[in-house]
Design a protein around this motif. Sequence first.
Motif, mmCIF file in Angstrom:
data_model
loop_
_atom_site.group_PDB
_atom_site.id
_atom_site.type_symbol
_atom_site.label_atom_id
_atom_site.label_comp_id
_atom_site.label_asym_id
_atom_site.label_seq_id
_atom_site.Cartn_x
_atom_site.Cartn_y
_atom_site.Cartn_z
ATOM 1 N N VAL A 14 0.640 -1.145 -0.117
ATOM 2 C CA VAL A 14 -0.099 -0.043 0.044
ATOM 3 C C VAL A 14 0.830 1.204 -0.137
ATOM 4 O O VAL A 14 1.935 1.318 0.748
ATOM 5 N N GLU A 15 0.762 2.001 -0.908
ATOM 6 C CA GLU A 15 1.408 3.360 -0.951
ATOM 7 C C GLU A 15 0.553 4.692 -0.931
ATOM 8 O O GLU A 15 -0.703 4.418 -1.562
ATOM 9 N N ALA A 16 0.737 5.557 -0.326
ATOM 10 C CA ALA A 16 -0.093 6.788 -0.237
ATOM 11 C C ALA A 16 0.811 8.106 -0.882
ATOM 12 O O ALA A 16 1.852 8.238 -0.453
ATOM 13 N N THR A 17 -0.144 8.998 -1.321
ATOM 14 C CA THR A 17 0.296 10.193 -1.907
ATOM 15 C C THR A 17 -0.685 11.377 -1.252
ATOM 16 O O THR A 17 -1.909 11.494 -1.940
ATOM 17 N N PRO A 18 -0.362 12.073 -0.294
ATOM 18 C CA PRO A 18 -1.090 13.165 0.386
ATOM 19 C C PRO A 18 -1.158 14.666 -0.506
ATOM 20 O O PRO A 18 -0.277 14.883 -0.912
ATOM 21 N N THR A 51 -4.200 10.048 -2.484
ATOM 22 C CA THR A 51 -4.412 8.848 -3.310
ATOM 23 C C THR A 51 -3.681 7.527 -2.809
ATOM 24 O O THR A 51 -2.560 7.699 -2.556
ATOM 25 N N ILE A 52 -4.488 6.578 -2.689
ATOM 26 C CA ILE A 52 -3.736 5.212 -2.297
ATOM 27 C C ILE A 52 -3.700 4.359 -3.511
ATOM 28 O O ILE A 52 -4.642 4.097 -4.173
ATOM 29 N N THR A 53 -2.535 3.571 -3.531
ATOM 30 C CA THR A 53 -2.210 2.554 -4.544
ATOM 31 C C THR A 53 -2.126 1.498 -3.949
ATOM 32 O O THR A 53 -1.283 0.946 -2.851
ATOM 33 N N ILE A 54 -3.010 0.257 -4.138
ATOM 34 C CA ILE A 54 -2.929 -1.039 -3.596
ATOM 35 C C ILE A 54 -2.465 -2.068 -4.653
ATOM 36 O O ILE A 54 -3.133 -2.027 -5.650
ATOM 37 N N THR A 55 -1.157 -2.660 -4.381
ATOM 38 C CA THR A 55 -0.680 -3.629 -5.422
ATOM 39 C C THR A 55 -0.745 -5.017 -4.709
ATOM 40 O O THR A 55 -0.132 -5.434 -3.673
ATOM 41 N N ASN A 56 -1.218 -6.068 -5.527
ATOM 42 C CA ASN A 56 -0.973 -7.381 -4.936
ATOM 43 C C ASN A 56 0.293 -7.747 -5.734
ATOM 44 O O ASN A 56 0.441 -8.293 -6.875
ATOM 45 N N GLN A 92 -2.681 6.352 9.423
ATOM 46 C CA GLN A 92 -2.098 4.787 9.278
ATOM 47 C C GLN A 92 -3.245 3.937 9.349
ATOM 48 O O GLN A 92 -4.373 4.153 9.851
ATOM 49 N N GLY A 93 -2.972 2.702 8.952
ATOM 50 C CA GLY A 93 -4.021 1.927 9.270
ATOM 51 C C GLY A 93 -3.802 0.462 8.576
ATOM 52 O O GLY A 93 -2.704 0.083 8.382
ATOM 53 N N GLN A 143 -0.733 -3.603 5.766
ATOM 54 C CA GLN A 143 -0.555 -2.730 6.625
ATOM 55 C C GLN A 143 -0.413 -1.287 5.526
ATOM 56 O O GLN A 143 -0.086 -1.236 4.801
ATOM 57 N N ILE A 144 -1.062 -0.250 6.140
ATOM 58 C CA ILE A 144 -1.055 1.136 5.426
ATOM 59 C C ILE A 144 0.039 1.817 6.132
ATOM 60 O O ILE A 144 -0.119 2.380 7.362
#
Length: 125
Positions: free
Chosen positions: A9-13, A32-37, A96-97, A112-113
Amino acid sequence: MTEKNKIIVEATPYFIAEQSAPEKDRYVFAYTITITNKGTVPAQLLNRHWLITDSNGKVQEVRGDGVIGEQPYLKPGEMFRYTSGAILETPVGTMQGQYTMHSDEGDNFNAQIPQFTLSIPRTLH
């Protein structure tokens, strides 16, 4: 978390100045959240759990099903991106989360975020 269940999980605020009102202690942020498997097994995002902390130490806890009304299903190598927002009473805070995921093999696991900072841009003089 095993290699088969590996979600990154990557975040760009971003600070949203036009919706903020600093004189009223209202600071609006988007992220913006990017979730990658990155694992080897498909998995679906079931729930979210956020801890949003402002610089006064006030914590908002947010739990719910999915993200932005969706419960994305990610095959290995696939990604899902979405944008959401948060409102703080201070110009700086953190988020976070974790996401609860369910794999095709029947496992529930947490993605995990990592903590990221919400901050108004600094002006250089």
